[in-house]
Design a protein around this motif. Sequence first.
Motif, PDB file in Angstrom:
ATOM      1  N   UNK A  24     -43.960 -17.673 -81.196  1.00 18.30           N
ATOM      2  CA  UNK A  24     -45.056 -18.538 -80.780  1.00 18.30           C
ATOM      3  C   UNK A  24     -44.520 -19.645 -79.881  1.00 18.30           C
ATOM      4  N   UNK A  25     -45.428 -20.175 -79.072  1.00 20.33           N
ATOM      5  CA  UNK A  25     -45.052 -21.259 -78.167  1.00 20.33           C
ATOM      6  C   UNK A  25     -46.196 -22.258 -78.088  1.00 20.33           C
ATOM      7  N   UNK A  26     -45.900 -23.471 -78.489  1.00 22.15           N
ATOM      8  CA  UNK A  26     -46.866 -24.563 -78.397  1.00 22.15           C
ATOM      9  C   UNK A  26     -46.666 -25.292 -77.063  1.00 22.15           C
ATOM     10  N   UNK A  27     -47.686 -25.984 -76.578  1.00 23.75           N
ATOM     11  CA  UNK A  27     -47.555 -26.701 -75.304  1.00 23.75           C
ATOM     12  C   UNK A  27     -46.376 -27.675 -75.328  1.00 23.75           C
ATOM     13  N   UNK A  28     -45.545 -27.580 -74.288  1.00 30.11           N
ATOM     14  CA  UNK A  28     -44.417 -28.482 -74.163  1.00 30.11           C
ATOM     15  C   UNK A  28     -43.237 -28.153 -75.045  1.00 30.11           C
ATOM     16  N   UNK A  29     -43.316 -27.034 -75.744  1.00 31.96           N
ATOM     17  CA  UNK A  29     -42.224 -26.657 -76.642  1.00 31.96           C
ATOM     18  C   UNK A  29     -41.658 -25.301 -76.247  1.00 31.96           C
TER      19      UNK A  29
ATOM     20  N   UNK B 235     -50.579 -22.573 -81.400  1.00 29.99           N
ATOM     21  CA  UNK B 235     -49.660 -22.078 -80.372  1.00 29.99           C
ATOM     22  C   UNK B 235     -50.235 -20.798 -79.789  1.00 29.99           C
ATOM     23  N   UNK B 236     -49.607 -20.333 -78.731  1.00 29.92           N
ATOM     24  CA  UNK B 236     -49.833 -18.971 -78.256  1.00 29.92           C
ATOM     25  C   UNK B 236     -48.839 -18.080 -79.000  1.00 29.92           C
ATOM     26  N   UNK B 237     -49.363 -17.024 -79.604  1.00 30.63           N
ATOM     27  CA  UNK B 237     -48.546 -16.109 -80.384  1.00 30.63           C
ATOM     28  C   UNK B 237     -48.293 -14.833 -79.590  1.00 30.63           C
ATOM     29  N   UNK B 238     -47.027 -14.431 -79.558  1.00 35.41           N
ATOM     30  CA  UNK B 238     -46.605 -13.261 -78.809  1.00 35.41           C
ATOM     31  C   UNK B 238     -45.959 -12.245 -79.751  1.00 35.41           C
ATOM     32  N   UNK B 239     -46.259 -10.986 -79.529  1.00 35.75           N
ATOM     33  CA  UNK B 239     -45.468  -9.968 -80.202  1.00 35.75           C
ATOM     34  C   UNK B 239     -44.449  -9.429 -79.208  1.00 35.75           C
TER      35      UNK B 239
END
Length: 126
Positions: free
Chosen positions: A38-43, A92-96
């Motif tokens: 996962x990726x949160x804004x700015x992280x 966050x945006x979650x990615x597989x």
Amino acid sequence: QVQLVESGGGLVQAGGSLRLSCAASGRTFSSYNMGWFRQAPGKEREFVAAISWSGGSPYYADSVKGRFTISRDNAENTVYLQMNALKPEDTAVYYCAAATRPLSPLSSSPYHYSDWGQGTQVTVSS
């Protein structure tokens, strides 16, 4: 190469649940270790969970342990992430991701994953 499509994201209140799905193309899905990040804004992108090609050895980031469950259905070419007791910090945006290179280890590092989906947004309100 494998194509991955995530679904199931959305807006949920704190304490709620969501189930993410990741559908994979190709006939060799059952050969790949799979991961969720996962990726949160700015992280930076961070590891969430991973599962071996056989469905064994699931492991999790400490921040989600006991709340999230990764699973897979090799007959359906799909990997899942069940998320319970969601917190605002899970937003966050979650990615597989699929580890398709030969001899890829079951890993929490994004560098071991060669194929990624487009991501699905998860937003947890307080």
